[in-house]
Design an enzyme around this catalytic site. Structure first.
Site, PDB file in Angstrom:
ATOM      1  N   ARG A  62       0.770  -1.253   0.000  1.00 28.54           N
ATOM      2  CA  ARG A  62       0.000   0.000   0.000  1.00 28.54           C
ATOM      3  C   ARG A  62       0.797   1.297   0.000  1.00 28.54           C
ATOM      4  O   ARG A  62       0.191   2.361   0.093  1.00 28.54           O
ATOM      5  CB  ARG A  62      -0.977   0.053   1.194  1.00 28.54           C
ATOM      6  CG  ARG A  62      -1.807  -1.208   1.414  1.00 28.54           C
ATOM      7  CD  ARG A  62      -2.649  -1.525   0.230  1.00 28.54           C
ATOM      8  NE  ARG A  62      -3.662  -2.545   0.506  1.00 28.54           N
ATOM      9  CZ  ARG A  62      -4.284  -3.233  -0.437  1.00 28.54           C
ATOM     10  NH1 ARG A  62      -3.995  -3.028  -1.709  1.00 28.54           N
ATOM     11  NH2 ARG A  62      -5.177  -4.124  -0.134  1.00 28.54           N
ATOM     12  N   ASP A 298      -0.838 -13.209  -1.016  1.00 23.08           N
ATOM     13  CA  ASP A 298      -1.701 -12.139  -1.540  1.00 23.08           C
ATOM     14  C   ASP A 298      -2.150 -11.235  -0.392  1.00 23.08           C
ATOM     15  O   ASP A 298      -3.288 -10.745  -0.395  1.00 23.08           O
ATOM     16  CB  ASP A 298      -2.904 -12.712  -2.295  1.00 23.08           C
ATOM     17  CG  ASP A 298      -3.652 -11.657  -3.112  1.00 23.08           C
ATOM     18  OD1 ASP A 298      -3.104 -10.565  -3.318  1.00 23.08           O
ATOM     19  OD2 ASP A 298      -4.800 -11.934  -3.521  1.00 23.08           O
ATOM     20  N   HIS A 302      -6.820  -4.152   4.367  1.00 28.83           N
ATOM     21  CA  HIS A 302      -7.778  -3.045   4.406  1.00 28.83           C
ATOM     22  C   HIS A 302      -8.143  -2.892   5.870  1.00 28.83           C
ATOM     23  O   HIS A 302      -8.079  -3.868   6.630  1.00 28.83           O
ATOM     24  CB  HIS A 302      -9.044  -3.385   3.605  1.00 28.83           C
ATOM     25  CG  HIS A 302      -8.786  -3.675   2.157  1.00 28.83           C
ATOM     26  ND1 HIS A 302      -8.543  -2.689   1.228  1.00 28.83           N
ATOM     27  CD2 HIS A 302      -8.714  -4.851   1.484  1.00 28.83           C
ATOM     28  CE1 HIS A 302      -8.346  -3.254   0.038  1.00 28.83           C
ATOM     29  NE2 HIS A 302      -8.436  -4.558   0.171  1.00 28.83           N
TER      30      HIS A 302
HETATM   31  O1  DOR Z   1      -8.647  -9.467  -2.918  1.00 22.34           O
HETATM   32  C1  DOR Z   1      -7.723  -8.876  -3.464  1.00 22.34           C
HETATM   33  N1  DOR Z   1      -7.231  -7.733  -2.973  1.00 22.34           N
HETATM   34  N2  DOR Z   1      -7.212  -9.362  -4.598  1.00 22.34           N
HETATM   35  C2  DOR Z   1      -6.321  -8.668  -5.340  1.00 22.34           C
HETATM   36  O2  DOR Z   1      -5.922  -9.141  -6.359  1.00 22.34           O
HETATM   37  C3  DOR Z   1      -5.882  -7.329  -4.923  1.00 22.34           C
HETATM   38  C4  DOR Z   1      -6.019  -7.182  -3.489  1.00 22.34           C
HETATM   39  C5  DOR Z   1      -5.825  -5.779  -2.987  1.00 22.34           C
HETATM   40  O3  DOR Z   1      -4.835  -5.157  -3.384  1.00 22.34           O
HETATM   41  O4  DOR Z   1      -6.626  -5.316  -2.176  1.00 22.34           O
END
Ligand code: DOR
Length: 440
Positions: A62, A298, A302
């Site tokens: 981020r 991955d 958030h």
């Molecule tokens: O769920 C996801 N969030 N999949 C992605 O490919 C990107 C990621 C994000 O950057 O929030």
């Protein structure tokens, strides 16, 4: 500084056995050095297992632009705690990493604040093929063939053809077919709930996009890595890998399925979506049989506040770097896989897929990126203890057996006694793309 790690059971490239490991400066100097060897510090690791540091080939940290969710320092701190010594970060920041200038700016920033080693992908757009051709100091090119968080999307066939034809770096992709996702979404109409996420981003969407990108890779003879495989159908496609295509599975697709929406709601909303228990089983089987080579997170943080908005305003993604190794060690303890497989999937394979120099195995001359794990330690994941700035885990409340207890980055202890040393600095990973790749 010379450190001797004594008596650990070491997962070496060809065997797992008790060994003494001598670290000299930043590198592994010797395995079982002579008893007369000189050292400054000794660590008795009897009863513990020593693994190469984990290489996570897919994280989203981020920075720049969305630092309220995570930044390169907090993300790397969470890595150190989780036994990850090198991360490769995705380009969907703000601004997106779609030029050499943006890539170099990230590398410069990372040098000032990352406690583990790092690398950054360059993102593809429909217009930046010249940047992609000229880029160096990167594991490779990331294409969002389907859109996800951020606005990167390359869906046009002509743009995809150019990227596969004209560039030479390895390519990886987020494979969910944009038109299938849109059509599913329109068909479902309004009044949607979070479990509809798996109907919108359905099996077909993943399968179509993975088939499309594998076809491009084979036709253009271009090295290609399928990110976060989520369906049994994609595992079938991967059986025919053509020695060019590798693939990744994530802990959330191995461990969660649509039955978890009821308990966890949007906390398990991610792209690609979670699928069924049968897909979980197919992914495990694909790892065991070698159709999928890599396990990575991955990690997509958030804030809880953002996640708790009603679907579809809730963003997709979940944080995972500080628990991924423990989740896989717990899987070892529950008989789903072996420790050697975990090392192959999380350490050795990502180093080979991305041509990373000097990492991924415990061998003389390799970097002293190491993680000591206690396969008997039992601990419950708690939101209040997470180092990710997002401050939560979808696995909160789960008790896992098998945890990292000490992490070294380039010979320096970065995590021990439950604490991360925020002053340690990792280094830019080196990619030697002149190597023939994973299948060599
Ligand atoms: O769920 C996801 N969030 N999949 C992605 O490919 C990107 C990621 C994000 O950057 O929030």
């Amino acid at each position: 500084m010379r450190t001797l790690i004594r008596n650990a059971t070491c997962v070496l490239p060809d065997e797992t056995r008790r060994a003494d490991i001598l670290i000299d400066g930043e590198q592994i100097a010797a395995i079982d050095p002579p008893p007369t060897v000189r050292f400054d510090d000794a660590i008795d690791a009897a009863g513990l297992h020593l693994l190469p540091g984990v290489i996570d080939d897919q994280v989203h940290f981020r920075e720049p632009g969305l630092e309220h969710k995570e930044d390169l320092h907090t993300g790397s701190m969470a890595c150190a705690k989780g036994g990850i010594t090198t991360f490769l970060e995705m380009p969907n920041t703000r601004p997106a990493t779609i030029s050499r200038a943006a890539l170099h700016a990230k590398l410069d920033l990372a040098a000032t604040k990352c406690v583990v080693n790092y690398g950054f992908y360059i993102g593809a757009t429909c217009e930046n093929v010249d940047e992609l051709k000229a880029a160096r100091r990167t594991p490779g090119i990331k294409i969002f063939i389907g859109s996800s968080t951020g606005d990167l999307l390359v869906d046009e066939q002509s743009a995809l053809e150019r990227i596969f034809a004209e560039t030479t770096l390895p390519i990886c992709a987020h494979c969910e077919d944009e038109s299938t996702v849109r059509a599913n979404s329109e068909r479902l109409g309004g009044g949607r709930v979070v479990s509809d996420h798996s109907r919108i981003r359905d099996h077909e969407a993943a399968l179509i996009a993975t088939r499309r990108s594998m076809e491009l890779a084979v036709r253009h003879n271009h090295r290609f890595h399928v990110l976060h495989v989520s369906t049994a159908g994609e595992c079938e496609l991967l059986a025919d890998h053509h020695n060019l295509v590798t693939a990744e599975a994530c802990p959330h697709h191995l461990l969660f399925n649509i039955d978890d929406y009821e308990r966890l709601g949007s906390l398990v909303q991610m792209n690609p979506s979670i699928k069924t228990a049968a897909d979980n089983a197919a992914l495990w089987e694909a790892l065991r049989s070698g159709r999928i080579q890599v396990v990575a997170t991955d990690h997509a943080p958030h804030t809880l506040e953002e996640k708790q908005q009603p679907y579809p305003a809730s963003p997709s993604g979940l944080p995972a770097v500080e628990n991924s190794l423990a989740l896989m060690l717990n899987a070892v303890n529950s008989g789903r896989c072996t420790l050697e497989e975990v090392v192959r999937w999380m350490c050795d394979a990502p180093a080979r897929v991305w041509d990373i120099v000097g990492k991924g195995r415990i061998s003389e001359g390799y970097d002293a990126d190491l993680v000591l794990v206690d396969l008997e330690k039992t601990q419950t994941i708690r939101n209040e203890e997470q180092l990710t700035k997002s401050g939560w885990s979808p696995w909160a409340g789960e008790e896992l057996t098998g945890w990292p207890v000490r992490t070294w980055v380039l010979g320096q202890t970065v995590f021990a006694d439950g604490r991360v040393d925020a002053t340690v600095r990792g280094r830019e990973a080196v990619f030697d793309h002149s190597r023939p790749g994973y299948w060599a």
